[in-house]
Design an enzyme around this catalytic site. Structure first.
Site, short mmCIF file in Angstrom:
data_model
loop_
_atom_site.label_atom_id
_atom_site.label_comp_id
_atom_site.label_asym_id
_atom_site.label_seq_id
_atom_site.Cartn_x
_atom_site.Cartn_y
_atom_site.Cartn_z
CB SER A 105 -0.95 -0.04 1.21
OG SER A 105 -1.96 0.93 1.11
CG ASP A 160 -6.40 -4.25 -2.75
OD1 ASP A 160 -7.08 -3.45 -2.10
OD2 ASP A 160 -5.17 -4.15 -2.91
CG HIS A 220 -5.00 -3.05 0.72
ND1 HIS A 220 -4.53 -2.73 -0.54
CD2 HIS A 220 -4.50 -2.09 1.57
CE1 HIS A 220 -3.79 -1.63 -0.47
NE2 HIS A 220 -3.75 -1.23 0.79
#
Length: 265
Positions: free
Chosen positions: A73, A201, A231
Site C-alpha cells: 500500500s 483488494d 489488501h
C-alpha cells in the site's frame, strides 16, 4: 519491508521471519514516520517523500547503500520513491498506492475510502480495543484488510486497531495526498519491479488502480496475482507472500534474470 497507511511494522510479523529464517536475507521492517511506534515526522505536511527521507536515514544507519524494497500500500509508494533516489535493487509493490496523477479520479476514490473510515477510527481512539466488541465492528475493521473477517487473527486485528488509534499521520497524509500527484516518473524506473495484485483488494482493486503502473512502468515488469486475499495479504497468506518475494529477489540476483509472468494462487 514497508507497511501501509495507519499501520506499523507488525504487519510484517507473519512474513519477515519466514524470509530471515532461510538464511539468505537480512530483513529490515521499520515503522515509518508518523505511525504508531515510528519516529517523529518533524513536519505537519507529511508525504511519501518525507517518509522516504526517514527510511533513507535508517538505511544509512544500517550501512545499507541499497536494498530490495518490498512495500504494501503506502509502503509500495515509498518504495518507488526510494528507487528514484538510487536506494533500491528491486521493488515489490503489494497492493501499492501512488498509481495516479494529481487529478486522477482513482486518487480521490482511495482518499474517500479512508475518510469514510473516520467514524471507526474515532471510536478506536476513544475506546481502544473495546471498539471490537461493538456490533459488526470486526466486519467493518477487516473490510480494508482481508478478503473475509476470519482472514486475520484476534491478536493481529487488535494490533491493527492499536496502530490506527495512535497514528498522527492520518490527517497529515490525507491532506498532503489531496494536493500531491502520485508516482509520475515510473517510466524512468531502473530496477526490476514486481507488482503483486490481490484479488479481493477493496482499497486499490487491480482492475482500476493498476492501469497507471502498467501504462508507465518499463517492459518486463512482473505481474503476480494472489487469489483469494485482500489488501494486506500478509495476514491471510504469509507463506505465499514470502514465496513471491523470495522468488523474485532470487531471480533478480541471477546473472541472467529471466522475466516471467507467474500467477501465485
Amino acid at each position: 519491508m514497508l507497511h501501509g497507511f495507519l499501520m506499523s511494522q507488525t504487519v510484517w510479523e507473519p512474513v519477515a521471519p519466514r524470509l530471515a529464517d532461510t538464511g539468505r536475507y537480512e530483513v529490515f521492517a521499520p515503522t515509518m514516520a508518523g505511525h504508531n511506534g515510528g519516529p517523529y515526522a518533524g513536519t505537519w505536511l507529511l508525504s511519501s517523500s518525507v517518509l522516504a527521507d526517514h527510511v533513507e536515514r535508517q538505511l544509512d544507519e544500517l550501512g545499507w547503500e541499497t536494498a530490495h524494497m518490498v512495500g504494501n500500500s503506502l509502503g509500495g509508494w515509498v518504495a518507488f520513491e526510494l528507487e528514484r533516489r538510487g536506494r533500491a535493487r528491486s521493488v515489490t509493490g503489494i497492493g501499492a498506492a501512488g498509481g495516479w496523477t494529481r487529478w486522477s479520479p482513482v486518487k480521490f476514490e482511495v482518499i474517500s475510502k479512508f475518510i469514510a473510515g473516520m467514524p471507526m477510527l474515532a471510536l478506536a481512539r476513544l475506546f481502544g480495543q473495546r471498539t471490537l466488541q461493538l456490533p459488526l465492528s470486526r466486519r467493518l475493521a477487516t473490510l480494508p484488510l482481508t478478503a473475509t473477517p476470519d482472514g486475520i487473527s484476534e491478536r493481529q486485528l487488535s494490533a491493527v486497531v492499536e496502530d490506527a488509534a495512535h497514528c498522527p499521520a492520518y490527517f497529515q497524509l490525507l491532506a498532503k495526498s489531496l494536493l500531491d500527484p502520485g508516482l509520475l516518473q515510473l517510466a524512468d524506473t531502473g530496477v526490476p519491479v514486481q507488482l503483486v495484485l490481490c484479488e479481493k483488494d477493496r482499497v486499490v482493486p487491480a482492475s482500476r488502480f493498476y492501469r497507471h503502473f502498467t501504462n508507465f512502468l518499463p517492459a518486463g515488469t512482473r505481474m503476480t496475482r494472489l487469489d483469494g486475499v485482500g489488501h494486506v495479504p500478509m495476514f491471510e497468506a504469509p507463506d505465499r507472500v514470502a514465496q513471491v518475494i523470495s522468488e523474485f529477489i532470487d531471480d533478480c540476483r541471477r546473472p541472467e534474470r529471466e522475466v516471467i509472468d507467474p500467477s501465485a494462487s
